[in-house]
Scaffold this active site. Structure first.
Site, PDB file in Angstrom:
ATOM      1  CB  CYS A  55     -20.582  -2.255  -2.564  1.00  0.00           C
ATOM      2  SG  CYS A  55     -19.103  -2.684  -1.647  1.00  0.00           S
ATOM      3  CG  ASP A  70      -2.185   0.830   0.991  1.00  0.00           C
ATOM      4  OD1 ASP A  70      -3.240   0.237   0.735  1.00  0.00           O
ATOM      5  OD2 ASP A  70      -2.090   2.081   1.042  1.00  0.00           O
ATOM      6  CB  THR A  74     -16.254  -3.187  -8.377  1.00  0.00           C
ATOM      7  OG1 THR A  74     -16.398  -4.150  -7.337  1.00  0.00           O
ATOM      8  CG2 THR A  74     -17.485  -3.196  -9.267  1.00  0.00           C
ATOM      9  CG  PHE A 132     -19.214 -12.125  -5.364  1.00  0.00           C
ATOM     10  CD1 PHE A 132     -19.995 -11.258  -6.117  1.00  0.00           C
ATOM     11  CD2 PHE A 132     -18.408 -13.032  -6.025  1.00  0.00           C
ATOM     12  CE1 PHE A 132     -19.975 -11.296  -7.512  1.00  0.00           C
ATOM     13  CE2 PHE A 132     -18.382 -13.090  -7.413  1.00  0.00           C
ATOM     14  CZ  PHE A 132     -19.167 -12.218  -8.156  1.00  0.00           C
TER      15      PHE A 132
HETATM   16  C1  UGA Z   1     -22.422  -5.678  -0.711  1.00  0.00           C
HETATM   17  C2  UGA Z   1     -22.846  -7.065  -1.200  1.00  0.00           C
HETATM   18  O1  UGA Z   1     -23.800  -7.630  -0.279  1.00  0.00           O
HETATM   19  C3  UGA Z   1     -21.642  -8.003  -1.331  1.00  0.00           C
HETATM   20  O2  UGA Z   1     -22.046  -9.233  -1.894  1.00  0.00           O
HETATM   21  C4  UGA Z   1     -20.604  -7.340  -2.247  1.00  0.00           C
HETATM   22  O3  UGA Z   1     -19.447  -8.125  -2.398  1.00  0.00           O
HETATM   23  C5  UGA Z   1     -20.211  -6.003  -1.652  1.00  0.00           C
HETATM   24  O4  UGA Z   1     -21.393  -5.176  -1.568  1.00  0.00           O
HETATM   25  C6  UGA Z   1     -19.175  -5.370  -2.555  1.00  0.00           C
HETATM   26  O5  UGA Z   1     -19.492  -5.068  -3.711  1.00  0.00           O
HETATM   27  O6  UGA Z   1     -18.013  -5.275  -2.157  1.00  0.00           O
HETATM   28  P1  UGA Z   1     -21.894  -4.588   1.690  1.00  0.00           P
HETATM   29  O7  UGA Z   1     -21.936  -3.282   0.978  1.00  0.00           O
HETATM   30  O8  UGA Z   1     -20.755  -4.879   2.586  1.00  0.00           O
HETATM   31  O9  UGA Z   1     -21.935  -5.811   0.616  1.00  0.00           O
HETATM   32  O10 UGA Z   1     -23.183  -4.716   2.603  1.00  0.00           O
HETATM   33  P2  UGA Z   1     -24.614  -5.393   2.549  1.00  0.00           P
HETATM   34  O11 UGA Z   1     -24.722  -6.322   3.681  1.00  0.00           O
HETATM   35  O12 UGA Z   1     -24.939  -5.913   1.227  1.00  0.00           O
HETATM   36  O13 UGA Z   1     -25.552  -4.143   2.884  1.00  0.00           O
HETATM   37  C7  UGA Z   1     -25.602  -3.002   2.049  1.00  0.00           C
HETATM   38  C8  UGA Z   1     -26.678  -2.048   2.502  1.00  0.00           C
HETATM   39  O14 UGA Z   1     -27.965  -2.601   2.244  1.00  0.00           O
HETATM   40  C9  UGA Z   1     -26.657  -1.729   4.005  1.00  0.00           C
HETATM   41  O15 UGA Z   1     -26.808  -0.345   4.173  1.00  0.00           O
HETATM   42  C10 UGA Z   1     -27.848  -2.486   4.566  1.00  0.00           C
HETATM   43  O16 UGA Z   1     -28.420  -1.858   5.690  1.00  0.00           O
HETATM   44  C11 UGA Z   1     -28.803  -2.447   3.375  1.00  0.00           C
HETATM   45  N1  UGA Z   1     -29.806  -3.536   3.403  1.00  0.00           N
HETATM   46  C12 UGA Z   1     -29.422  -4.835   3.258  1.00  0.00           C
HETATM   47  C13 UGA Z   1     -31.148  -3.230   3.575  1.00  0.00           C
HETATM   48  O17 UGA Z   1     -31.538  -2.052   3.690  1.00  0.00           O
HETATM   49  N2  UGA Z   1     -32.061  -4.254   3.584  1.00  0.00           N
HETATM   50  C14 UGA Z   1     -31.713  -5.562   3.445  1.00  0.00           C
HETATM   51  O18 UGA Z   1     -32.615  -6.429   3.456  1.00  0.00           O
HETATM   52  C15 UGA Z   1     -30.354  -5.853   3.280  1.00  0.00           C
END
Ligand code: UGA
Length: 436
Positions: A261, A30, A119, A148
């Site tokens: 993401c 880094d 990405t 992912f």
């Molecule tokens: C997301 C994807 O889930 C991963 O598969 C992917 O690899 C990652 O992006 C990435 O591209 O690196 P992440 O951003 O860490 O992961 O978090 P998530 O758990 O997906 O949640 C994202 C947002 O959606 C959060 O703000 C969460 O509160 C919201 N969310 C999630 C909802 O509002 N409702 C739900 O039912 C699920």
């Protein structure tokens, strides 16, 4: 195998540490010397469950350095996991990825496999391979290997991925990549392993993230409609989830998605689709619905208080974009805090993990609280922005006891309506009846 990983953010560092755990020798590179020094002392620059333990357990197979030349020269395979943030116009900023590739090109003198985990828009890997091989005596093989993992469960997701997708255009890199991932393909991890062409691999990433974001915006719109017609989104989502074609994941209505993401990837794909004169209208709608959703608690509160909100105090409970992380990128809480301050509202915040990062953004403009009691004491309203366990487990009777006005606006539907009904509080949540 000897592996170098460029970038020590969520993607790069977690990948590096997990690859070390399964037996590879990994050098993390880094440009940020502070982060490198921190890691040398056994500390992770990001909060992720189990990560620091694994860093310390695999000390012998992990090296941290800013000396990219040496790191790239010694590696058989170089992973690139640097950020691709959103530009003002919505497109993905690829400067960091291209800079790393330039560094790789100037550093090495034998053939290398360069694996892009960041990405990147469809076609970027082709372009990187072209640039690397232009006027070069050696051969670079570029592989698209989208990530992912989700923050908060990143280590688990890396060992037990839903799938490993590898986009390759030649047999040699296909073979080497299989060797890199063999320990995860085998028992006990048994990761599904898919190889395909590079553009399809790039597209899998965007199509997956944008679909999940769409699912959230969809359920949020249905929730808003439920409020209008007197249905309950929790029951509706439950009823939908029994259809295995729909499934029971990502159907939690709330104040919208955040993080590093979904917001960025929906914008980038939408930008690209417009640039290709083939606008993805569902993606545009996903983004629009999410922007409006973020403001729901604030607007409802303003309505309830007849616009009379100046000098009132709001407790913001939970700030990170989701539990288990200190990440505030695109977190709905940030938009709300900014809005509250603009309206002359005093803000108390509670988020033990993310507090340090909240301070970096708002410094002394808001008040930081080490527990929920302190945050809600004397407050005129509480906005629940993240479903932190402390908030879910909180005794509802304390809202009534400690707040000046026990008005709760729950953006993550943390409490059952039955329990709320016993607590004599004013409770607004997403897609459910309001309790007064
Ligand atoms: C997301 C994807 O889930 C991963 O598969 C992917 O690899 C990652 O992006 C990435 O591209 O690196 P992440 O951003 O860490 O992961 O978090 P998530 O758990 O997906 O949640 C994202 C947002 O959606 C959060 O703000 C969460 O509160 C919201 N969310 C999630 C909802 O509002 N409702 C739900 O039912 C699920």
């Amino acid at each position: 195998m000897k592996i170098a990983v460029a970038g020590v953010g969520y993607v790069g560092l977690v990948t590096a540490v997990c690859l070390a755990e399964v037996g590879h020798h990994v050098t993390c590179v880094d440009v940020d010397s502070k982060k490198i020094e921190l890691m040398k002392s056994g500390k992770s620059p990001i909060y992720e469950d189990g990560l620091e333990n694994l860093m310390n357990k695999n000390q012998e197979r992990l090296v941290y350095t800013t000396d990219y030349k040496k790191a790239y020269q010694n590696a058989n395979v170089i992973f690139v996991g640097v950020g691709t943030p959103e530009r003002v116009d919505g497109s993905a900023n690829l400067d960091y990825v291209y800079k790393v590739c330039e560094n790789i090109k100037e550093s090495v003198d034998d053939n290398k496999i360069v694996v892009i985990k960041s990405t990147v828009p469809i076609g970027t890997n082709d372009d990187i391979e072209k640039r690397l091989n232009e006027n070069s005596k050696i051969r670079f093989y570029v592989v698209s290997n989208p990530e992912f993992l989700a923050q908060g469960s990143a280590v688990h997701d890396t060992f037990y991925p839903s799938r490993i997708v590898v986009g390759v255009e030649d047999k040699y890199s296909e073979e080497i990549m299989r060797q890199v991932y063999q320990p995860l393909i085998e028992s006990p991890y048994n990761a599904p392993y898919l190889t395909m062409d590079r553009k399809s691999a790039e597209m899998v990433k965007y199509a997956s993230n944008d679909f999940l974001a769409l699912k959230i915006s969809y359920i949020n719109e249905i929730a808003n409609f439920c409020e209008k017609i007197g249905a309950d989104i929790t029951e509706v989502a439950k009823g939908m989830s029994y259809d295995s074609r729909i499934g029971n994941k990502f159907l939690d209505a709330g104040i919208g998605y955040g993080g590093s993401c979904f917001p960025k990837d929906t914008s980038a794909l939408h930008w690209l689709s417009q640039a290709m004169d083939c606008e993805l209208k569902t993606v545009a709608a996903t983004i629009e619905v999410n922007k409006l959703q973020r403001l729901k608690l604030f607007e409802r509160w303003r309505e309830d208080f007849g616009n009379n909100i100046k000098d009132k105090t709001v407790a913001v409970l939970g700030c990170a974009f989701k539990p288990g992380t200190d990440d505030l990128r695109e977190a709905p809480s940030i938009y709300n805090i900014e809005l509250l301050l603009n309206y002359g509202v005093k803000v108390n915040v509670f988020d033990p993990i993310a507090e340090k990062n909240v301070y970096l953004l708002f410094e002394d403009r808001i008040h930081y609280c080490s527990n929920i009691d302190e945050a809600i004491k004397g407050a005129d309203a509480a906005f629940i922005m993240t479903e932190l366990q402390e908030i879910v487990d909180y005794n509802l009777s304390y809202y009534k006891k400690l707040m000046k006005n026990p008005y709760i606006y729950d953006g993550r539907n943390c409490y059952s309506l039955e329990n709320v009904e016993k607590s004599d509080i004013h409770y607004y949540s997403i897609g459910r009846r309001c309790i007064k």
